[in-house]
Design a protein around this motif. Sequence first.
Motif, PDB file in Angstrom:
ATOM      1  N   TRP A 492      -3.466 -12.587  25.563  1.00 66.18           N
ATOM      2  CA  TRP A 492      -3.913 -11.530  26.477  1.00 66.18           C
ATOM      3  C   TRP A 492      -3.038 -10.299  26.260  1.00 66.18           C
ATOM      4  CZ3 TRP A 492      -1.644 -10.992  31.926  1.00 66.18           C
ATOM      5  CH2 TRP A 492      -2.224  -9.900  32.600  1.00 66.18           C
ATOM      6  N   LEU A 493      -3.697  -9.167  25.953  1.00 66.17           N
ATOM      7  CA  LEU A 493      -3.012  -7.894  25.779  1.00 66.17           C
ATOM      8  C   LEU A 493      -3.173  -7.090  27.056  1.00 66.17           C
ATOM      9  CD1 LEU A 493      -1.545  -5.825  23.949  1.00 66.17           C
ATOM     10  CD2 LEU A 493      -3.814  -5.045  23.195  1.00 66.17           C
ATOM     11  N   THR A 494      -2.065  -6.820  27.734  1.00 67.48           N
ATOM     12  CA  THR A 494      -2.126  -6.143  29.030  1.00 67.48           C
ATOM     13  C   THR A 494      -2.479  -4.670  28.908  1.00 67.48           C
ATOM     14  OG1 THR A 494       0.254  -5.656  29.031  1.00 67.48           O
ATOM     15  CG2 THR A 494      -0.435  -7.759  29.975  1.00 67.48           C
ATOM     16  N   LEU A 495      -2.338  -4.087  27.717  1.00 66.61           N
ATOM     17  CA  LEU A 495      -2.633  -2.666  27.531  1.00 66.61           C
ATOM     18  C   LEU A 495      -4.052  -2.331  27.962  1.00 66.61           C
ATOM     19  CD1 LEU A 495      -1.665   0.094  26.285  1.00 66.61           C
ATOM     20  CD2 LEU A 495      -2.752  -0.679  24.158  1.00 66.61           C
ATOM     21  N   ASN A 496      -5.008  -3.202  27.611  1.00 64.96           N
ATOM     22  CA  ASN A 496      -6.411  -2.933  27.959  1.00 64.96           C
ATOM     23  C   ASN A 496      -7.147  -4.191  28.413  1.00 64.96           C
ATOM     24  OD1 ASN A 496      -6.733  -4.346  25.567  1.00 64.96           O
ATOM     25  ND2 ASN A 496      -7.228  -2.535  24.359  1.00 64.96           N
ATOM     26  N   ASP A 497      -6.379  -5.230  28.788  1.00 71.02           N
ATOM     27  CA  ASP A 497      -6.947  -6.489  29.283  1.00 71.02           C
ATOM     28  C   ASP A 497      -7.838  -7.195  28.254  1.00 71.02           C
ATOM     29  OD1 ASP A 497      -5.723  -6.648  31.755  1.00 71.02           O
ATOM     30  OD2 ASP A 497      -7.243  -5.410  32.734  1.00 71.02           O
ATOM     31  N   SER A 498      -7.550  -7.020  26.981  1.00 79.73           N
ATOM     32  CA  SER A 498      -8.251  -7.805  25.961  1.00 79.73           C
ATOM     33  C   SER A 498      -7.690  -9.230  25.950  1.00 79.73           C
ATOM     34  CB  SER A 498      -8.059  -7.177  24.572  1.00 79.73           C
ATOM     35  OG  SER A 498      -8.630  -5.897  24.507  1.00 79.73           O
ATOM     36  N   TRP A 499      -8.558 -10.222  25.789  1.00 78.84           N
ATOM     37  CA  TRP A 499      -8.093 -11.608  25.767  1.00 78.84           C
ATOM     38  C   TRP A 499      -9.008 -12.465  24.895  1.00 78.84           C
ATOM     39  CZ3 TRP A 499     -11.390 -15.395  27.687  1.00 78.84           C
ATOM     40  CH2 TRP A 499     -12.452 -14.934  28.482  1.00 78.84           C
ATOM     41  N   THR A 500      -8.459 -13.564  24.424  1.00 77.37           N
ATOM     42  CA  THR A 500      -9.225 -14.508  23.616  1.00 77.37           C
ATOM     43  C   THR A 500      -8.808 -15.945  23.951  1.00 77.37           C
ATOM     44  OG1 THR A 500      -7.619 -14.513  21.804  1.00 77.37           O
ATOM     45  CG2 THR A 500      -9.424 -12.921  21.654  1.00 77.37           C
ATOM     46  N   ILE A 501      -9.728 -16.875  23.765  1.00 73.12           N
ATOM     47  CA  ILE A 501      -9.458 -18.305  23.779  1.00 73.12           C
ATOM     48  C   ILE A 501      -9.925 -18.847  22.430  1.00 73.12           C
ATOM     49  CG2 ILE A 501      -9.927 -20.546  24.840  1.00 73.12           C
ATOM     50  CD1 ILE A 501      -8.302 -18.754  26.610  1.00 73.12           C
ATOM     51  N   GLU A 502      -9.007 -19.407  21.664  1.00 74.82           N
ATOM     52  CA  GLU A 502      -9.288 -19.724  20.270  1.00 74.82           C
ATOM     53  C   GLU A 502      -9.118 -21.215  19.981  1.00 74.82           C
ATOM     54  OE1 GLU A 502      -6.557 -17.251  18.166  1.00 74.82           O
ATOM     55  OE2 GLU A 502      -7.223 -15.418  19.173  1.00 74.82           O
ATOM     56  N   PRO A 503     -10.193 -21.934  19.699  1.00 78.37           N
ATOM     57  CA  PRO A 503     -10.087 -23.349  19.327  1.00 78.37           C
ATOM     58  C   PRO A 503      -9.638 -23.502  17.880  1.00 78.37           C
ATOM     59  CG  PRO A 503     -12.380 -22.666  19.342  1.00 78.37           C
ATOM     60  CD  PRO A 503     -11.594 -21.490  19.837  1.00 78.37           C
ATOM     61  N   ARG A 504      -8.868 -24.535  17.631  1.00 75.30           N
ATOM     62  CA  ARG A 504      -8.422 -24.880  16.280  1.00 75.30           C
ATOM     63  C   ARG A 504      -8.598 -26.395  16.092  1.00 75.30           C
ATOM     64  NH1 ARG A 504      -4.325 -20.718  15.582  1.00 75.30           N
ATOM     65  NH2 ARG A 504      -5.124 -18.957  16.804  1.00 75.30           N
ATOM     66  N   ALA A 505      -9.047 -26.821  14.931  1.00 80.22           N
ATOM     67  CA  ALA A 505      -9.233 -28.250  14.680  1.00 80.22           C
ATOM     68  C   ALA A 505      -9.193 -28.537  13.196  1.00 80.22           C
ATOM     69  CB  ALA A 505     -10.559 -28.746  15.268  1.00 80.22           C
ATOM     70  N   GLY A 506      -8.707 -29.720  12.842  1.00 78.41           N
ATOM     71  CA  GLY A 506      -8.687 -30.151  11.451  1.00 78.41           C
ATOM     72  C   GLY A 506      -8.703 -31.660  11.368  1.00 78.41           C
ATOM     73  N   ILE A 507      -9.285 -32.179  10.308  1.00 78.14           N
ATOM     74  CA  ILE A 507      -9.345 -33.623  10.102  1.00 78.14           C
ATOM     75  C   ILE A 507      -8.984 -33.924   8.655  1.00 78.14           C
ATOM     76  CG2 ILE A 507     -11.822 -33.601   9.568  1.00 78.14           C
ATOM     77  CD1 ILE A 507     -11.966 -36.340  10.995  1.00 78.14           C
ATOM     78  N   LYS A 508      -8.197 -34.975   8.457  1.00 73.77           N
ATOM     79  CA  LYS A 508      -7.753 -35.364   7.130  1.00 73.77           C
ATOM     80  C   LYS A 508      -8.052 -36.840   6.912  1.00 73.77           C
ATOM     81  CE  LYS A 508      -4.002 -33.566   5.618  1.00 73.77           C
ATOM     82  NZ  LYS A 508      -2.564 -33.212   5.415  1.00 73.77           N
ATOM     83  N   TRP A 509      -8.645 -37.156   5.777  1.00 76.72           N
ATOM     84  CA  TRP A 509      -9.021 -38.530   5.431  1.00 76.72           C
ATOM     85  C   TRP A 509      -8.389 -38.882   4.088  1.00 76.72           C
ATOM     86  CZ3 TRP A 509     -13.849 -39.960   2.324  1.00 76.72           C
ATOM     87  CH2 TRP A 509     -13.940 -41.360   2.186  1.00 76.72           C
ATOM     88  N   GLN A 510      -7.611 -39.948   4.073  1.00 71.11           N
ATOM     89  CA  GLN A 510      -6.958 -40.389   2.856  1.00 71.11           C
ATOM     90  C   GLN A 510      -7.476 -41.785   2.501  1.00 71.11           C
ATOM     91  OE1 GLN A 510      -2.696 -40.190   2.958  1.00 71.11           O
ATOM     92  NE2 GLN A 510      -2.450 -40.786   0.828  1.00 71.11           N
ATOM     93  N   PRO A 511      -8.578 -41.855   1.703  1.00 71.09           N
ATOM     94  CA  PRO A 511      -9.173 -43.154   1.380  1.00 71.09           C
ATOM     95  C   PRO A 511      -8.351 -43.979   0.409  1.00 71.09           C
ATOM     96  CG  PRO A 511     -10.296 -41.415   0.191  1.00 71.09           C
ATOM     97  CD  PRO A 511      -9.317 -40.736   1.105  1.00 71.09           C
ATOM     98  N   SER A 512      -7.438 -43.343  -0.334  1.00 74.04           N
ATOM     99  CA  SER A 512      -6.597 -44.069  -1.277  1.00 74.04           C
ATOM    100  C   SER A 512      -5.253 -43.369  -1.368  1.00 74.04           C
ATOM    101  CB  SER A 512      -7.263 -44.118  -2.653  1.00 74.04           C
ATOM    102  OG  SER A 512      -7.260 -42.840  -3.268  1.00 74.04           O
ATOM    103  N   THR A 513      -4.351 -43.976  -2.105  1.00 73.44           N
ATOM    104  CA  THR A 513      -3.023 -43.383  -2.257  1.00 73.44           C
ATOM    105  C   THR A 513      -3.033 -42.146  -3.140  1.00 73.44           C
ATOM    106  OG1 THR A 513      -2.555 -44.852  -4.126  1.00 73.44           O
ATOM    107  CG2 THR A 513      -1.883 -45.600  -1.921  1.00 73.44           C
TER     108      THR A 513
END
Length: 782
Positions: A492-513
């Motif tokens: 949230w930027l108080t200068l002009n009340d700009s704001w964001t809600i930001e989702p982040r996600a990641g998935i990692k699959w290691q089927p073998s070594t």
Amino acid sequence: MLRKAPFMLLISMLFSFTYVSAQNNQPTQTIRGVITDAASGATIPFATITLVDNPEKGVVTNNNGQFSIANVAVGRHTIKASYMGYEPTIIKEIMVSSAKETYLEITMKESAYTLSEVVIRPRINKELPLNKMATTGAYMFNVEEASRYAGGIDDPARLATSFAGVSSDGGSNGISIHGNAPHLLSWRMEGVEIPNPNHFADISILGGGILSSLSSHVLGNSDFLTGAFPAEYSNAVSGVFDVKLRNGNNQHYEHTAQVGTLGFDFASEGPISRKNGSSYLINYRYSATGFVDKIGLMDMGGQKIDYQDLNMKFNFPTRKAGTFSVWATGLIDNLTTENADSTKWDAKMDENYSASKQYMAAGGLSHSFLFHKGGQLKTTLAGSYFDEHAHMAFYDNNMKRSPYLDMNRNFSNLIADISHSRKFSSRFTNKTGLNYTRMFYNMDMTKSEYIGTSLQPIYDGDGSTGLLTAYISNALSINNYVTLNFGLNGQWLTLNDSWTIEPRAGIKWQPSTRSTFAAAYGMHSRMEKIDVYFVEVDNKFANKELDFTKAHHFMLSYAWKISENVNLKIEPFYQYLYDIPVEANGSYSVLNRIDFYTDKALVNEGKGRNYGVDITLERYLNRGWYYMFTGSAFNSRYCGGDGVWRNTRYNRKYIFNTLVGKEWMVGSNKQNVISVNLKLTLQGGDRYSPVDLDATLTHPDNDVQYDESRAYSRKFDPMFIANYTISYKINRKKVSHEFAVKHVNATGTKGSQTHYYNYRTHKIEVGDFSLALPNICYKIDF
């Protein structure tokens, strides 16, 4: 003949010091370090540390997770850390020299499964970033490589251009990622955002400079992220450079002195109290150009280039109250350009006098506390400071200066940052944090519309505002093969009340070594430079209500471990940018911004998209040689206020890098090192708009005018850039000498290309800037 001079000088140095190789006793050194849990930060007692090439040198960590291996022969060694219930970690090819102890901070990941379920493959330290919640597009910046790789010249910004999808124009170290402008990158130090840490920052390219003020003498291993980064990172669109400072030696005093064509360095570290384990680390550098100018040794031809920088860290561990550290970085730059000889003037740009002085500093007090029942609390109180004064004038027919630009800007930030991380089990880790930055600004800039006219205001602001950021980030091992990272970031930027809600996600699959698949998504945003909000148009602040620049990042990743020392990584990516500040009904967009100021009224109606694939094939240093091939094919487009999709300025289409190096251990006891390293880069040229010749000829100052209706429809020639490093290191007991030639842009490739009207030939010509940096240097460690 001049091109051969660095080689001849190096060869003469080698022969001059040949006698040193005849030492009868091979120098040895101590390897010390600490082992910690990657998720919680807690030390791991009774872990086993062995030298892979000499298992008899194995030791066990003490109650504080610390270890020490004495009498290790100089040269490169591979270390393996193991502990029951944890994945073994291998640290490849650590350089041990005679003058300084080698200190390692090794993290180990707790296994989420039992040994009977699957065979655990040792994890090599270079395979993963320091931030364990980064799923894709993350690279560990290894400081030793910064000193070894060609083109690095101990500069982290230049080393980053070796990574896939990352480039600069050869004339500066401004970092463009996947076609994004350099100013969209966020620089962080010790967990908080800092101003651009480059000498002569923003002068040639916004977000770039000539040389980093951060020295490899004080940097620790750090992270460089190019997309879909974890929830803890905010106020960044293209990428994040997360810089760490290492701790000084808390047992022995060690010093470094270096002299070269780029400057003079001195670094020192050692214990403040051996009993308490406290230490200091400090590095100072002063430019060679500034020195020769001050003593009158060389006529700089109307130019004055003077710079200096300072970096430091003091570390104070306690028994019960946690660990306190005080850190700081800073620089002073002074640049003056003048051509008072009118017989050498070919264009208006030759008739100017310009002077700029910059100050940058950042520092703070950090505290880390481990709870007995689990969890780590980190708190930082920091501040940053940037001050610049710039003046430009043009000579008239009577050789008097007519003011053209006058700028004074001061930005000071007070920062409070707190985070809590806890590993609730071997499968689940959480990190939650809060950051508040109070930004103080005092700035004004005036500029003439035409040479000889009165100065008019561009921006003017005095006051303060705040940026509040909060995040929650989680890592969950779903089963033996799948890991999920997810979280939220809000600001949230108080200068002009700009704001964001930001989702982040990641998935990692290691089927073998040997194989790993991953996918990540992140929404990211960044505020504009403070001066943009206070641009004056018709006596009003035209941009006070600007929202954040926003972006959706999507990235896939496939990693294949071809052999123990060779890795292949393929990462397709897509980035959609929106709410971009653009000029209404025009082609201007901040995605192409390179100037240190803007005078335009902007609206959040622009868009952009970058997509392509990054490929990295790397052979780790083993048996004295390594290589790395990186390639990126991409397309970078933007949509301005007129609704037309165009190429961005940095849509180079392709970037290819080849790095290769070889080391030889020489001398009667193989204690000295000869190293040869080469980096070759081939990349597409920058885009530019066609010149409007009629508008240029009718302009009062003959300033080149561009046809912005066809913005960035043309392209400069491809750039081929060659860099090399040749060094010879002599290891003697408790002291080492190193002679090196480090040449950046040895091919003299032109960068930062512009156009100008030559009033002698009456033609539009291309103005370019070639920054070739040959650094011939000598370093002593003692």
